[in-house]
Scaffold this motif. Structure first.
Motif: not given
Length: 375
Positions: A69-92
């Motif tokens: 993840l640390g490398g992503i902050g050095e880029t100019d990108s769109l980040v798509v974070h996929i989470v599971d609604l059924y396990d929201f707090e567990g997958s965020l």
């Protein structure tokens, strides 16, 4: 051939650069031994993307993932974070914001097909936005979808078009959130696979993401899934996952309980209503799980004598491979609707707003918490 087998562990994938291995198909760098002699030598994940337009899930531990993840902050990108609604707090992904820097985050909430029929999706979306904000995550948009059932995927594509602005797209998520299913849809709908699979290496780590070329010369970057051992799905045997994880809309179970009553959810979780006025609790969990009600003063004996049998799966043999129970004492606030969330299992809604003292027994390490009710 024997020499190749001895030396392949020193080889790197020509597609993504990860160290090759033949022991664990679910881990990064897996290559069947029969494919080692082929040229170019690429891992199974890259092979399936290149030849079948299909990605598969791989996983890495939390430390390696955070370096990634640390490398992503050095880029100019769109980040798509996929989470599971059924396990929201567990997958965020906790603390994602500080790793991605100023890059915009599109939150894609998968598995909405598991919600009971007739749900108000605008209300669910508002709930997701509130929960994400409480976790410190700033999002440009929230999209609800089911990659498996092809629900809402057109909105995912629309959001990518709206927020990408000619940039690379990094896809991040935990294991078992449906990331590979969504990536496969993106590959088929949004990528030009006539081009050769390209690679890029992050500084500071030997674990690499797979770059899937786009028509404009940019790429969708599929990162390995992070393993959160605080999720029930990571501590139970694979043979039990089919029972634990629902694959169709949940049918809520409502129980009217007096204090000093207990619910066993299979043989995996125990719910004790310790103190409070008579009230109802609604269980949102896989309907393949058996639920058994008893009195609190009989609960210990019942479990000792009937776990893995009358109380339902996991079996006695499977329970021996699962961490022992830890007790979580929770106080449901009076006048509010709250969920008792058990990561990887589902949640139990306290409906009455009358307040309650609840004890939850779950395998050690599994996240158990109170939250504002989703439904």
């Amino acid at each position: 051939m024997e020499r190749q087998l001895r030396e392949h562990t020193e080889l790197s994938c020509a597609g993504c650069g990860v160290r090759l291995q033949s022991e664990s198909p679910e881990q990064a760098g897996y290559i069947p031994e029969a494919a080692i002699a082929k040229e170019p030598v690429i891992c199974q994940r890259c092979f399936r993307i290149k030849h079948y337009n299909e990605a598969s899930s791989v996983a890495i531990n939390q430390d390696d993932f955070l370096r990634l993840l640390g490398g992503i902050g050095e880029t100019d990108s769109l980040v798509v974070h996929i989470v599971d609604l059924y396990d929201f707090e567990g997958s965020l992904i906790s603390g994602l914001q500080r790793f991605v820097g100023n890059n915009p985050v599109l939150l894609v909430v998968n598995k909405i097909d598991l919600l009971p029929k007739g749900m108000n999706m605008n209300r669910v979306r508002n709930w997701v936005q509130k929960q994400a904000k409480a976790q410190g995550l700033r999002t440009v948009d929230v999209v609800l979808c089911s990659a498996k059932r092809n629900m809402g995927f057109d909105h995912v594509i629309e959001s990518l078009d709206r927020y990408r602005n000619g940039r690379d797209v990094y896809v991040v998520g935990a294991t078992n959130v449906g990331k590979s299913t969504l990536i496969n849809r993106l590959i088929s709908d949004y990528s030009d696979m006539e081009r050769e699979l390209t690679t890029s290496r992050y500084p500071g780590t030997t674990l690499d993401a797979v770059h899937i070329p786009l028509e404009d010369g940019k790429a969708i970057i599929d990162t390995p899934g992070i393993v959160y051992t605080s999720r029930m799905t990571e501590v139970v045997p694979r043979s039990f996952l089919g029972t634990l994880m629902p694959d169709k809309p949940i049918k809520p179970l409502v129980y009217q309980l007096n204090e000093q009553q207990t619910l066993f959810i299979g043989s995996i979780v125990r719910f004790d209503f310790v103190e409070g006025e008579r009230q109802s609790f609604t269980l949102y969990l896989s309907n393949a799980l058996n639920v058994h009600r008893t009195k609190l003063d009989r609960a210990d004996d019942l479990y000792d004598n009937h776990k893995g049998e009358l109380l339902g799966t996991p079996t006695t043999a499977e329970l021996e491979t699962i961490p022992e129970w830890t007790r979580h004492s929770l106080k449901v606030r009076q006048g509010e609707r709250q969920d008792i969330f058990i990561s990887g299992l589902g949640w139990i809604q306290a409906n009455g707003g009358r307040g309650a003292l609840i004890d939850i027994y779950a395998p050690k390490g599994v996240k158990v918490m109170l939250r504002d009710s989703m439904i």
